[in-house]
Design a protein around this motif. Structure first.
Motif, PDB file in Angstrom:
ATOM      1  N   ARG A 149       8.795  16.178 -39.282  1.00  0.00           N
ATOM      2  CA  ARG A 149       7.731  15.899 -40.136  1.00  0.00           C
ATOM      3  C   ARG A 149       7.886  14.521 -40.630  1.00  0.00           C
ATOM      4  O   ARG A 149       6.403  13.734 -40.945  1.00  0.00           O
ATOM      5  CB  ARG A 149       7.883  16.343 -41.892  1.00  0.00           C
ATOM      6  CG  ARG A 149       7.896  17.667 -41.640  1.00  0.00           C
ATOM      7  CD  ARG A 149       8.190  18.722 -42.967  1.00  0.00           C
ATOM      8  NE  ARG A 149       8.870  20.319 -42.086  1.00  0.00           N
ATOM      9  CZ  ARG A 149       7.643  21.019 -43.062  1.00  0.00           C
ATOM     10  NH1 ARG A 149       6.327  20.182 -43.742  1.00  0.00           N
ATOM     11  NH2 ARG A 149       7.680  22.172 -42.785  1.00  0.00           N
ATOM     12  N   LEU A 150       8.906  13.562 -40.519  1.00  0.00           N
ATOM     13  CA  LEU A 150       8.710  12.108 -41.323  1.00  0.00           C
ATOM     14  C   LEU A 150       7.998  11.452 -39.997  1.00  0.00           C
ATOM     15  O   LEU A 150       7.156  10.425 -40.501  1.00  0.00           O
ATOM     16  CB  LEU A 150       9.940  11.732 -40.907  1.00  0.00           C
ATOM     17  CG  LEU A 150      10.409   9.929 -41.102  1.00  0.00           C
ATOM     18  CD1 LEU A 150      10.188   9.225 -42.738  1.00  0.00           C
ATOM     19  CD2 LEU A 150      11.179   9.305 -40.941  1.00  0.00           C
ATOM     20  N   SER A 165      17.290  11.749 -43.364  1.00  0.00           N
ATOM     21  CA  SER A 165      17.181  13.650 -42.584  1.00  0.00           C
ATOM     22  C   SER A 165      18.433  14.020 -42.268  1.00  0.00           C
ATOM     23  O   SER A 165      18.059  14.777 -41.862  1.00  0.00           O
ATOM     24  CB  SER A 165      16.168  13.002 -41.520  1.00  0.00           C
ATOM     25  OG  SER A 165      14.581  12.777 -42.319  1.00  0.00           O
ATOM     26  N   ALA A 186      15.332   5.995 -43.862  1.00  0.00           N
ATOM     27  CA  ALA A 186      14.320   7.952 -43.779  1.00  0.00           C
ATOM     28  C   ALA A 186      15.524   8.531 -42.941  1.00  0.00           C
ATOM     29  O   ALA A 186      15.596   9.532 -42.833  1.00  0.00           O
ATOM     30  CB  ALA A 186      12.911   7.347 -43.665  1.00  0.00           C
ATOM     31  N   LEU A 191       8.032   6.889 -48.423  1.00  0.00           N
ATOM     32  CA  LEU A 191       8.404   7.923 -46.961  1.00  0.00           C
ATOM     33  C   LEU A 191       8.539   9.225 -47.183  1.00  0.00           C
ATOM     34  O   LEU A 191       7.741   9.772 -45.959  1.00  0.00           O
ATOM     35  CB  LEU A 191       8.822   6.878 -45.677  1.00  0.00           C
ATOM     36  CG  LEU A 191       8.382   5.209 -45.480  1.00  0.00           C
ATOM     37  CD1 LEU A 191       9.121   4.569 -44.616  1.00  0.00           C
ATOM     38  CD2 LEU A 191       7.190   5.348 -44.623  1.00  0.00           C
ATOM     39  N   LEU A 192       9.626   9.407 -47.162  1.00  0.00           N
ATOM     40  CA  LEU A 192      10.098  11.042 -47.206  1.00  0.00           C
ATOM     41  C   LEU A 192       9.492  11.294 -48.015  1.00  0.00           C
ATOM     42  O   LEU A 192       9.648  13.001 -47.888  1.00  0.00           O
ATOM     43  CB  LEU A 192      11.618  10.933 -47.602  1.00  0.00           C
ATOM     44  CG  LEU A 192      12.673   9.962 -47.135  1.00  0.00           C
ATOM     45  CD1 LEU A 192      13.849   9.839 -47.639  1.00  0.00           C
ATOM     46  CD2 LEU A 192      12.787  11.138 -45.234  1.00  0.00           C
ATOM     47  N   ARG A 223      13.354  17.685 -40.593  1.00  0.00           N
ATOM     48  CA  ARG A 223      13.063  16.323 -41.191  1.00  0.00           C
ATOM     49  C   ARG A 223      12.583  16.081 -40.409  1.00  0.00           C
ATOM     50  O   ARG A 223      11.515  14.783 -40.544  1.00  0.00           O
ATOM     51  CB  ARG A 223      14.763  16.201 -41.827  1.00  0.00           C
ATOM     52  CG  ARG A 223      14.794  17.047 -43.409  1.00  0.00           C
ATOM     53  CD  ARG A 223      16.040  16.885 -43.394  1.00  0.00           C
ATOM     54  NE  ARG A 223      16.558  18.020 -44.835  1.00  0.00           N
ATOM     55  CZ  ARG A 223      17.866  17.682 -45.253  1.00  0.00           C
ATOM     56  NH1 ARG A 223      19.014  16.200 -44.437  1.00  0.00           N
ATOM     57  NH2 ARG A 223      18.227  17.979 -46.236  1.00  0.00           N
ATOM     58  N   LEU A 224      13.147  15.376 -39.744  1.00  0.00           N
ATOM     59  CA  LEU A 224      12.629  13.956 -38.458  1.00  0.00           C
ATOM     60  C   LEU A 224      10.993  13.827 -38.227  1.00  0.00           C
ATOM     61  O   LEU A 224      10.606  13.448 -37.711  1.00  0.00           O
ATOM     62  CB  LEU A 224      13.660  14.144 -37.501  1.00  0.00           C
ATOM     63  CG  LEU A 224      14.817  13.150 -37.489  1.00  0.00           C
ATOM     64  CD1 LEU A 224      16.329  13.774 -36.236  1.00  0.00           C
ATOM     65  CD2 LEU A 224      14.685  11.493 -37.909  1.00  0.00           C
ATOM     66  N   ILE A 230      12.140   2.878 -43.170  1.00  0.00           N
ATOM     67  CA  ILE A 230      12.380   3.584 -41.958  1.00  0.00           C
ATOM     68  C   ILE A 230      13.197   3.918 -41.212  1.00  0.00           C
ATOM     69  O   ILE A 230      13.906   5.243 -41.177  1.00  0.00           O
ATOM     70  CB  ILE A 230      11.107   3.927 -40.825  1.00  0.00           C
ATOM     71  CG1 ILE A 230       9.019   3.277 -41.377  1.00  0.00           C
ATOM     72  CG2 ILE A 230      10.858   5.136 -39.258  1.00  0.00           C
ATOM     73  CD1 ILE A 230       8.518   2.826 -40.168  1.00  0.00           C
ATOM     74  N   SER A 233       5.680  19.546 -38.342  1.00  0.00           N
ATOM     75  CA  SER A 233       5.661  18.233 -37.050  1.00  0.00           C
ATOM     76  C   SER A 233       4.560  18.723 -36.137  1.00  0.00           C
ATOM     77  O   SER A 233       4.707  19.437 -35.667  1.00  0.00           O
ATOM     78  CB  SER A 233       6.971  18.610 -36.682  1.00  0.00           C
ATOM     79  OG  SER A 233       7.586  17.746 -35.798  1.00  0.00           O
ATOM     80  N   ALA A 239       7.048  12.472 -46.114  1.00  0.00           N
ATOM     81  CA  ALA A 239       6.845  13.225 -44.974  1.00  0.00           C
ATOM     82  C   ALA A 239       7.159  15.338 -45.673  1.00  0.00           C
ATOM     83  O   ALA A 239       6.923  15.758 -45.285  1.00  0.00           O
ATOM     84  CB  ALA A 239       8.058  13.188 -44.032  1.00  0.00           C
TER      85      ALA A 239
END
Length: 199
Positions: free
Chosen positions: A86-87, A113, A109, A142-143, A83-84, A106, A152, A146
């Motif tokens: 990809r963010l 995550s 988000a 933002l999510l 998750r992080l 951010i 990533s 992502a």
């Protein structure tokens, strides 16, 4: 093998107040800027309830795979790191946000995550959510961006201090250039060399 220690000196950048109830918190959320071992550095915090460090503080660099199993046992470390990653891939890494709402979004988000135990990342509903509707809405966008990232481009580590706020250490993956890009680069170099010889 001993863990690497670094010195951080950070201050909160553009931020907005956000609150939530899992756990109960109400704080300024946003990017942190300053130095790591004297070099310019930007980051976001990991924890919801720890205090931010002031002045020079010593931190230990911990691999995300080692940090998150104990920190968020309800969510697998692989899920949190994916998750992080990809963010920050969607964000293009860590850059100074242009306004307080984006900076706070951010950070939210990041927390979403880490803390969300469900499969949908939203920031306004679920096991983790915040009460600032404008920030939650921007974080949700933002999510969503992502979620559309295929893989990533960043690795995730954590800067840990047992008595203070922990911070993310986001670094680009060291991926070799694809052979086709390398060949194009060599071709352009050859064109430049042949033009120089004719001149």
């Amino acid at each position: 093998m001993s863990a690497q220690a670094v010195t951080l000196n950070l201050t909160l950048g553009p931020s907005a107040v956000v609150g939530g109830s899992v756990p109960n918190f109400n704080a300024n959320a946003g990017i942190f800027t300053g130095t790591m071992d004297g070099n310019a550095f930007m980051t976001y915090c990991v924890e919801l309830t720890e205090n931010h460090a002031t002045g020079n503080q010593t931190y230990t660099i911990v691999n995300g795979e080692d940090y998150f199993p104990n920190f968020t046992p309800q969510v697998s470390p692989a899920t949190v790191l994916d998750r992080l990653g990809r963010l920050f891939t969607a964000l293009g890494g860590i850059n100074l946000p242009g306004n307080a709402n984006l900076s706070a979004a951010i950070q939210v988000a990041v927390w979403e995550s880490i803390y969300e135990t469900g499969s949908t990342l939203d920031a306004s509903t679920g096991s983790f959510s915040v009460t600032n509707a404008a920030v939650a809405s921007t974080a949700a966008s933002l999510l969503s961006s992502a979620a559309s990232v295929s893989s990533s481009l960043f690795s995730i580590k954590v800067l840990k201090n047992a008595g203070l706020q922990d911070y993310l250490l986001i670094t680009p993956n060291s991926v070799p250039l694809p052979a086709s890009i390398a060949l194009v680069g060599l071709g352009l170099l050859g064109v430049g060399w042949s033009r120089r010889r004719k001149a």
